[in-house]
Design a protein around this motif. Structure first.
Motif, PDB file in Angstrom:
ATOM      1  N   VAL A 190      -1.619  -1.405  34.107  1.00 32.17           N
ATOM      2  CA  VAL A 190      -1.723  -0.378  33.065  1.00 32.17           C
ATOM      3  C   VAL A 190      -2.933   0.518  33.270  1.00 32.17           C
ATOM      4  N   LEU A 191      -4.067  -0.066  33.655  1.00 28.65           N
ATOM      5  CA  LEU A 191      -5.325   0.683  33.701  1.00 28.65           C
ATOM      6  C   LEU A 191      -5.561   1.271  35.090  1.00 28.65           C
ATOM      7  N   SER A 192      -4.757   2.278  35.393  1.00 30.53           N
ATOM      8  CA  SER A 192      -4.833   3.013  36.659  1.00 30.53           C
ATOM      9  C   SER A 192      -4.064   4.301  36.451  1.00 30.53           C
ATOM     10  N   GLY A 193      -4.095   5.184  37.467  1.00 35.33           N
ATOM     11  CA  GLY A 193      -3.347   6.434  37.333  1.00 35.33           C
ATOM     12  C   GLY A 193      -1.864   6.165  37.137  1.00 35.33           C
ATOM     13  N   GLY A 194      -1.286   5.372  38.046  1.00 39.60           N
ATOM     14  CA  GLY A 194       0.118   5.009  37.899  1.00 39.60           C
ATOM     15  C   GLY A 194       0.378   4.195  36.652  1.00 39.60           C
ATOM     16  N   GLY A 195      -0.604   3.398  36.241  1.00 38.42           N
ATOM     17  CA  GLY A 195      -0.470   2.592  35.033  1.00 38.42           C
ATOM     18  C   GLY A 195      -0.359   3.432  33.772  1.00 38.42           C
ATOM     19  N   LEU A 196      -1.035   4.573  33.755  1.00 37.63           N
ATOM     20  CA  LEU A 196      -0.940   5.466  32.599  1.00 37.63           C
ATOM     21  C   LEU A 196       0.498   5.937  32.409  1.00 37.63           C
ATOM     22  N   LEU A 197       1.159   6.286  33.509  1.00 42.13           N
ATOM     23  CA  LEU A 197       2.560   6.694  33.442  1.00 42.13           C
ATOM     24  C   LEU A 197       3.430   5.517  32.993  1.00 42.13           C
ATOM     25  N   ARG A 198       3.150   4.330  33.514  1.00 38.48           N
ATOM     26  CA  ARG A 198       3.923   3.137  33.139  1.00 38.48           C
ATOM     27  C   ARG A 198       3.750   2.837  31.647  1.00 38.48           C
ATOM     28  N   LEU A 199       2.533   2.995  31.145  1.00 35.94           N
ATOM     29  CA  LEU A 199       2.265   2.776  29.724  1.00 35.94           C
ATOM     30  C   LEU A 199       3.026   3.791  28.877  1.00 35.94           C
ATOM     31  N   TYR A 200       3.016   5.042  29.287  1.00 31.80           N
ATOM     32  CA  TYR A 200       3.755   6.095  28.563  1.00 31.80           C
ATOM     33  C   TYR A 200       5.241   5.767  28.500  1.00 31.80           C
ATOM     34  N   GLN A 201       5.803   5.362  29.611  1.00 31.06           N
ATOM     35  CA  GLN A 201       7.236   5.050  29.646  1.00 31.06           C
ATOM     36  C   GLN A 201       7.561   3.864  28.752  1.00 31.06           C
ATOM     37  N   ALA A 202       6.670   2.871  28.711  1.00 35.78           N
ATOM     38  CA  ALA A 202       6.890   1.709  27.853  1.00 35.78           C
ATOM     39  C   ALA A 202       6.827   2.096  26.377  1.00 35.78           C
ATOM     40  N   VAL A 203       5.854   2.921  26.013  1.00 32.99           N
ATOM     41  CA  VAL A 203       5.717   3.362  24.626  1.00 32.99           C
ATOM     42  C   VAL A 203       6.945   4.166  24.203  1.00 32.99           C
ATOM     43  N   CYS A 204       7.408   5.045  25.070  1.00 34.93           N
ATOM     44  CA  CYS A 204       8.603   5.840  24.753  1.00 34.93           C
ATOM     45  C   CYS A 204       9.817   4.939  24.565  1.00 34.93           C
ATOM     46  N   ALA A 205       9.977   3.945  25.429  1.00 33.36           N
ATOM     47  CA  ALA A 205      11.115   3.027  25.318  1.00 33.36           C
ATOM     48  C   ALA A 205      11.064   2.242  24.008  1.00 33.36           C
ATOM     49  N   LEU A 206       9.892   1.782  23.621  1.00 26.00           N
ATOM     50  CA  LEU A 206       9.748   1.015  22.391  1.00 26.00           C
ATOM     51  C   LEU A 206      10.026   1.855  21.153  1.00 26.00           C
TER      52      LEU A 206
END
Length: 318
Positions: A190-206
């Motif tokens: 989560v705590l990286s450049g790619g992780g920020l995108l992964r976190l965004y996608q997870a929040v949107c899905a939830l």
């Protein structure tokens, strides 16, 4: 020491500079994707500086990953390095390889007053370790120890790969959502450049939102423009970082302070300074009082890793 070369090689960029008279100059940045090897990139750097192979006394490279043996495989790019082959190719007698966050930690010893911003007020205990942590292409964590008489020791480690800490029902949901994609969820997940995108996608899905943003830069831009979903993602990112940084302080006894480094946070520095980072940092139940006087700084210096590589080289040749 005569002329040496220092390098700070991450997943996306390789930064090189010349090191002479205990100081750095002639910094250039190269995209790792444009070169097949560190030797090729350094060859291009030397050519740009009008230097031939064999004109360097030593090289110190700060590299992402654990360092041991002759061969090193870079964690977040396609490069490999053999110490013996490297020295032959560049006609170098001395090659020092150090972990990138060992270099970053040593770079904090050259930090200028105008190269950091206060996040949490406090007074550093000079006799205790300092934590250096930074989201970039990955998540780096280092430890800096003052030995007295102006001497320093940096301890390498792979703290970015610890499990992502979860402290609220919402964070548990996010963890579970990301785990569906990645399996193990480390802090770096989560705590990286790619992780920020992964976190965004997870929040949107939830939340039943369409994930329209396709890059970390787009998420940052949207948050800075006031987009509520992007703002919520940045806020959660900062809170996760606070939890990881606080865990490191407890583990290491890091009352020497915390340095937030790396390329991600400075892109939304004002949002970070207003975020729940400080609250999550000290949210440790019965140990929350431990953080009362622990200072935290956001480092804005551009080339701390390069400076740290030079400091390491000076220490070896002292």
């Amino acid at each position: 020491m005569k002329r040496a070369l220092v390098g700070d090689i991450g997943g996306t960029n390789a930064r090189f500079a010349l090191w002479e008279n205990n100081a750095m100059h002639s910094v250039q940045v190269f995209a790792t994707a444009d070169y097949t090897s560190p030797e090729q990139a350094i060859g291009a750097y030397l050519a740009a500086q009008g230097l031939a192979r064999g004109e360097l006394e030593a090289v110190c490279l700060a590299v992402a990953g654990p360092v041991s043996g002759d061969e090193f495989r870079f964690t977040n790019n396609h490069w490999r390095l053999s110490r013996q082959a490297f020295c032959r190719a560049l006609q170098v007698k001395q090659l020092l390889l150090i972990n990138d966050f060992t270099a970053m930690a040593l770079g904090m010893t050259r930090l200028q007053a105008d190269e950091c911003r206060e996040v949490c007020a406090g007074v550093a205990d000079a006799g205790r370790p300092a934590v250096v942590i930074g989201p970039g292409t990955g998540l780096g964590v280092g430890t800096l120890l003052a030995l007295g008489d102006g001497r320093w020791m940096a301890l390498p480690g792979e703290g970015g790969h610890v499990d992502l800490p979860v402290s609220t029902p919402r964070e548990a949901q996010i963890h579970q959502q990301i785990a569906l994609e990645t399996g193990h969820v480390s802090a770096e997940t989560v705590l990286s450049g790619g992780g920020l995108l992964r976190l965004y996608q997870a929040v949107c899905a939830l939340d039943g939102q369409q994930a329209t943003l396709q890059s970390p830069a787009a998420i940052t831009d949207a948050a800075l423009a006031g987009d509520p979903v992007a703002l919520a993602v940045i806020e959660q990112f900062c809170r996760f970082l606070g939890r990881v940084a606080g865990n490191n302080v407890l583990t290491l006894g890091g009352r020497g302070g915390v340095y937030i480094v790396g390329g991600v946070i400075p892109r939304f520095a004002e949002l970070f300074l207003r975020s729940g980072f400080a609250e999550s940092f000290a949210d440790k139940g019965c140990m929350s009082g431990y953080f009362k006087n622990v200072p935290v700084w956001l480092v804005t210096a551009e080339f701390s890793g390069l400076l740290g590589a030079g400091v390491a080289l000076e220490g070896v040749n002292a």
